[in-house]
Design a protein around this motif. Sequence first.
Motif, PDB file in Angstrom:
ATOM      1  N   ILE A  33      88.615 111.605  45.358  1.00  0.00           N
ATOM      2  CA  ILE A  33      87.369 111.751  44.272  1.00  0.00           C
ATOM      3  C   ILE A  33      86.732 110.456  43.994  1.00  0.00           C
ATOM      4  O   ILE A  33      87.885 109.345  44.221  1.00  0.00           O
ATOM      5  N   SER A  34      85.636 110.158  43.654  1.00  0.00           N
ATOM      6  CA  SER A  34      85.051 108.815  43.711  1.00  0.00           C
ATOM      7  C   SER A  34      85.445 108.531  42.093  1.00  0.00           C
ATOM      8  O   SER A  34      85.568 109.130  41.456  1.00  0.00           O
ATOM      9  N   ASP A  35      85.403 107.033  41.709  1.00  0.00           N
ATOM     10  CA  ASP A  35      85.466 106.530  40.471  1.00  0.00           C
ATOM     11  C   ASP A  35      84.593 107.050  39.435  1.00  0.00           C
ATOM     12  O   ASP A  35      85.094 107.181  38.429  1.00  0.00           O
ATOM     13  N   TYR A  36      83.426 107.297  39.720  1.00  0.00           N
ATOM     14  CA  TYR A  36      82.472 107.579  38.920  1.00  0.00           C
ATOM     15  C   TYR A  36      82.589 109.118  38.277  1.00  0.00           C
ATOM     16  O   TYR A  36      82.146 109.364  37.523  1.00  0.00           O
ATOM     17  N   LYS A  37      83.293 109.923  39.172  1.00  0.00           N
ATOM     18  CA  LYS A  37      83.580 111.396  38.562  1.00  0.00           C
ATOM     19  C   LYS A  37      84.942 111.664  38.080  1.00  0.00           C
ATOM     20  O   LYS A  37      85.325 112.692  37.869  1.00  0.00           O
ATOM     21  N   LEU A  38      85.583 110.537  37.908  1.00  0.00           N
ATOM     22  CA  LEU A  38      86.854 110.882  37.122  1.00  0.00           C
ATOM     23  C   LEU A  38      86.768 111.351  35.764  1.00  0.00           C
ATOM     24  O   LEU A  38      87.667 112.431  35.716  1.00  0.00           O
ATOM     25  N   PHE A  39      85.834 111.134  35.045  1.00  0.00           N
ATOM     26  CA  PHE A  39      85.679 111.778  33.685  1.00  0.00           C
ATOM     27  C   PHE A  39      84.809 113.016  33.786  1.00  0.00           C
ATOM     28  O   PHE A  39      85.139 113.697  32.788  1.00  0.00           O
ATOM     29  N   ASP A  40      84.274 113.451  34.939  1.00  0.00           N
ATOM     30  CA  ASP A  40      84.030 114.747  35.035  1.00  0.00           C
ATOM     31  C   ASP A  40      85.146 115.697  35.430  1.00  0.00           C
ATOM     32  O   ASP A  40      84.793 117.232  35.185  1.00  0.00           O
ATOM     33  N   VAL A  41      86.083 115.277  35.634  1.00  0.00           N
ATOM     34  CA  VAL A  41      87.193 116.310  36.421  1.00  0.00           C
ATOM     35  C   VAL A  41      87.855 116.562  34.707  1.00  0.00           C
ATOM     36  O   VAL A  41      88.240 117.780  34.563  1.00  0.00           O
ATOM     37  N   LEU A  42      88.337 115.778  34.068  1.00  0.00           N
ATOM     38  CA  LEU A  42      89.233 115.760  32.855  1.00  0.00           C
ATOM     39  C   LEU A  42      88.274 115.839  31.599  1.00  0.00           C
ATOM     40  O   LEU A  42      87.442 114.928  31.365  1.00  0.00           O
ATOM     41  N   TYR A  43      88.517 117.011  30.874  1.00  0.00           N
ATOM     42  CA  TYR A  43      87.720 117.092  29.325  1.00  0.00           C
ATOM     43  C   TYR A  43      88.679 116.669  28.261  1.00  0.00           C
ATOM     44  O   TYR A  43      88.576 115.478  27.616  1.00  0.00           O
ATOM     45  N   THR A  44      89.589 117.372  27.930  1.00  0.00           N
ATOM     46  CA  THR A  44      90.533 117.045  26.631  1.00  0.00           C
ATOM     47  C   THR A  44      91.853 117.560  26.799  1.00  0.00           C
ATOM     48  O   THR A  44      91.968 118.424  27.643  1.00  0.00           O
ATOM     49  N   PRO A  45      92.667 116.847  26.115  1.00  0.00           N
ATOM     50  CA  PRO A  45      94.233 117.383  25.975  1.00  0.00           C
ATOM     51  C   PRO A  45      94.085 118.780  25.294  1.00  0.00           C
ATOM     52  O   PRO A  45      93.193 118.976  24.355  1.00  0.00           O
ATOM     53  N   HIS A  46      94.609 119.752  25.749  1.00  0.00           N
ATOM     54  CA  HIS A  46      95.016 121.017  24.878  1.00  0.00           C
ATOM     55  C   HIS A  46      95.882 120.971  24.119  1.00  0.00           C
ATOM     56  O   HIS A  46      97.223 120.881  24.343  1.00  0.00           O
ATOM     57  N   ILE A  47      95.749 121.063  22.935  1.00  0.00           N
ATOM     58  CA  ILE A  47      96.789 120.662  21.781  1.00  0.00           C
ATOM     59  C   ILE A  47      97.011 122.503  21.052  1.00  0.00           C
ATOM     60  O   ILE A  47      96.065 122.741  20.609  1.00  0.00           O
ATOM     61  N   SER A  48      98.292 122.516  21.176  1.00  0.00           N
ATOM     62  CA  SER A  48      98.663 123.723  20.468  1.00  0.00           C
ATOM     63  C   SER A  48     100.298 123.779  20.634  1.00  0.00           C
ATOM     64  O   SER A  48     100.909 122.739  20.718  1.00  0.00           O
ATOM     65  N   GLU A  49     100.820 124.633  19.931  1.00  0.00           N
ATOM     66  CA  GLU A  49     102.234 124.673  19.505  1.00  0.00           C
ATOM     67  C   GLU A  49     102.976 124.680  20.991  1.00  0.00           C
ATOM     68  O   GLU A  49     103.936 124.171  21.157  1.00  0.00           O
ATOM     69  N   LYS A  50     102.581 125.413  21.841  1.00  0.00           N
ATOM     70  CA  LYS A  50     103.188 125.787  23.196  1.00  0.00           C
ATOM     71  C   LYS A  50     102.982 124.578  23.885  1.00  0.00           C
ATOM     72  O   LYS A  50     104.021 124.242  24.478  1.00  0.00           O
ATOM     73  N   SER A  51     101.829 123.805  23.774  1.00  0.00           N
ATOM     74  CA  SER A  51     101.829 122.529  24.715  1.00  0.00           C
ATOM     75  C   SER A  51     102.746 121.330  23.860  1.00  0.00           C
ATOM     76  O   SER A  51     103.101 120.718  24.729  1.00  0.00           O
ATOM     77  N   THR A  52     102.911 121.349  22.951  1.00  0.00           N
ATOM     78  CA  THR A  52     103.971 120.579  22.418  1.00  0.00           C
ATOM     79  C   THR A  52     105.267 120.728  22.896  1.00  0.00           C
ATOM     80  O   THR A  52     106.166 119.636  23.060  1.00  0.00           O
ATOM     81  N   LEU A  53     105.586 121.892  22.618  1.00  0.00           N
ATOM     82  CA  LEU A  53     107.158 122.156  23.316  1.00  0.00           C
ATOM     83  C   LEU A  53     107.224 121.977  24.644  1.00  0.00           C
ATOM     84  O   LEU A  53     108.136 121.528  25.079  1.00  0.00           O
ATOM     85  N   VAL A  54     106.267 122.200  25.606  1.00  0.00           N
ATOM     86  CA  VAL A  54     106.247 122.090  26.748  1.00  0.00           C
ATOM     87  C   VAL A  54     106.419 120.613  27.207  1.00  0.00           C
ATOM     88  O   VAL A  54     107.091 120.039  28.008  1.00  0.00           O
ATOM     89  N   LEU A  55     105.622 119.756  26.530  1.00  0.00           N
ATOM     90  CA  LEU A  55     105.748 118.205  26.586  1.00  0.00           C
ATOM     91  C   LEU A  55     107.236 117.724  26.345  1.00  0.00           C
ATOM     92  O   LEU A  55     107.687 117.148  27.059  1.00  0.00           O
ATOM     93  N   LYS A  56     107.673 118.147  25.218  1.00  0.00           N
ATOM     94  CA  LYS A  56     108.981 117.862  25.131  1.00  0.00           C
ATOM     95  C   LYS A  56     109.949 118.242  25.879  1.00  0.00           C
ATOM     96  O   LYS A  56     110.997 117.642  26.166  1.00  0.00           O
ATOM     97  N   LYS A  57     109.956 119.167  26.309  1.00  0.00           N
ATOM     98  CA  LYS A  57     110.940 120.160  27.223  1.00  0.00           C
ATOM     99  C   LYS A  57     111.030 119.658  28.339  1.00  0.00           C
ATOM    100  O   LYS A  57     112.043 119.204  29.209  1.00  0.00           O
TER     101      LYS A  57
END
Length: 100
Positions: free
Chosen positions: A2-26
């Motif tokens: 992937i080229s450098d100028y398309k890096l931000f076209d791939v990632l949008y936002t972090p998905h914040i939810s109760e499940k995502s915080t549990l998965v992050l900690k575990k």
Amino acid sequence: MISDYKLFDVLYTPHISEKSTLVLKKNNTIILKVAVKSNKNDIKQAVKKIFSVEIERVNTVLIKGKVKKRGKYNIRRNHWKKAYVQLKPGQNLDFINNVI
């Protein structure tokens, strides 16, 4: 690759939810909303370059858009993709201080 100028076209936002915080900690796994047409290699390279972290693996899930009733019409929300990015042990991701 992937080229450098398309890096931000791939990632949008972090998905914040109760499940995502549990998965992050575990499992030291972050959940990101990504482009629907992106693949695992693109996501891995983008996270690695933007946040300078080592990645163990990437799993992706395509979420189908729900059909909602709007008056007498049925509308469909857009499909979207989320990626479970597991970081190697000892790696940490800080969204506030690492953005270019």
